[in-house]
Design an enzyme around this catalytic site. Structure first.
Site, short mmCIF file in Angstrom:
data_model
loop_
_atom_site.label_atom_id
_atom_site.label_comp_id
_atom_site.label_asym_id
_atom_site.label_seq_id
_atom_site.Cartn_x
_atom_site.Cartn_y
_atom_site.Cartn_z
N HIS A 163 -20.49 -18.55 -52.58
CA HIS A 163 -20.35 -18.73 -50.93
C HIS A 163 -20.29 -17.43 -50.06
O HIS A 163 -20.57 -17.97 -48.90
CB HIS A 163 -19.20 -20.01 -50.38
N CYS A 210 -22.69 -29.26 -54.56
CA CYS A 210 -22.18 -28.50 -53.19
C CYS A 210 -22.24 -29.06 -52.38
O CYS A 210 -22.63 -30.62 -51.76
CB CYS A 210 -22.82 -27.12 -52.76
N HIS A 244 -19.42 -20.39 -58.22
CA HIS A 244 -20.25 -20.60 -56.92
C HIS A 244 -19.22 -19.87 -55.29
O HIS A 244 -19.75 -20.23 -54.64
CB HIS A 244 -20.22 -22.14 -57.23
N GLU A 245 -17.95 -20.20 -55.55
CA GLU A 245 -17.75 -19.70 -54.17
C GLU A 245 -17.42 -18.46 -54.16
O GLU A 245 -17.53 -18.42 -52.43
CB GLU A 245 -15.72 -20.46 -54.47
#
Length: 181
Positions: free
Chosen positions: A153, A107, A149-150
């Site tokens: 976030h 990341c 993953h995003e």
């Protein structure tokens, strides 16, 4: 030079991002934010995606570099140029495969580390593009991995919060020197 990507420990990375308002889509302010995200991502050699909180903006939006989509279609010629970067505004994971696997992950907000995270092999996202048009994208492999993953976030979760195993980049580099591919 100051890192343009917000780093682990910053409050904005641990908070749930707010939806982008319909009235904001297409505004000069949002266009400038998208440009900043794309420009930042372009300068990152290993980065394939960037969420708005990673540049200090607590909005539900991410950009995936076109290079992440390259080769995704079976009939795509090897020498085809990378597609354009793709913007996902107010994304929602709408479908995840049952099948999961361990995937290596890094990341831009956690520099110097990488880890292993369990991720679904396939993921579908419904979002708005930068013009406010709704679309759904069905991702496999790397793209599915990036979607998860995003979206993490945007929910205030970093991959290190989910990692099964975490290592320093230097350990991986040392291993590569001992056992070149």
């Amino acid at each position: 030079m100051k890192d343009p990507v917000v780093q682990i420990g910053a409050k904005v990375l641990s908070e749930r991002a707010l939806p982008v308002g319909k009235m904001d889509i297409g505004s000069p302010k949002l266009k400038a934010l998208i440009k900043k995200m794309k420009d930042t991502l372009t300068k990152e050699e290993f980065g394939v995606a960037l969420a708005a909180p990673q540049i200090g903006s607590a909005l539900r939006m991410f950009v995936i570099a076109g290079k992440a989509f390259k080769g995704e279609k079976d009939d795509e010629p090897e020498d085809a140029p990378a597609p354009e970067d793709k913007v996902f505004i107010n994304p929602e994971l709408v479908k995840l495969s049952r099948a999961k696997r361990e995937m290596s992950e890094g990341c831009l907000s956690v520099r110097g580390k990488y880890g292993t995270v369990m991720r679904h092999e396939k993921a579908s996202v419904r979002a708005l593009d930068e013009d406010g048009k709704a679309f759904t994208y069905n991702g496999n492999g790397l793209v599915a991995h990036i979607f998860q993953h995003e979206v993490d976030h945007l929910n205030g979760i970093l991959y290190v919060d989910k990692a099964i195993k975490l290592e320093d980049d230097s350990e991986r580099d040392a291993l590569r020197e001992k056992h070149p591919a």
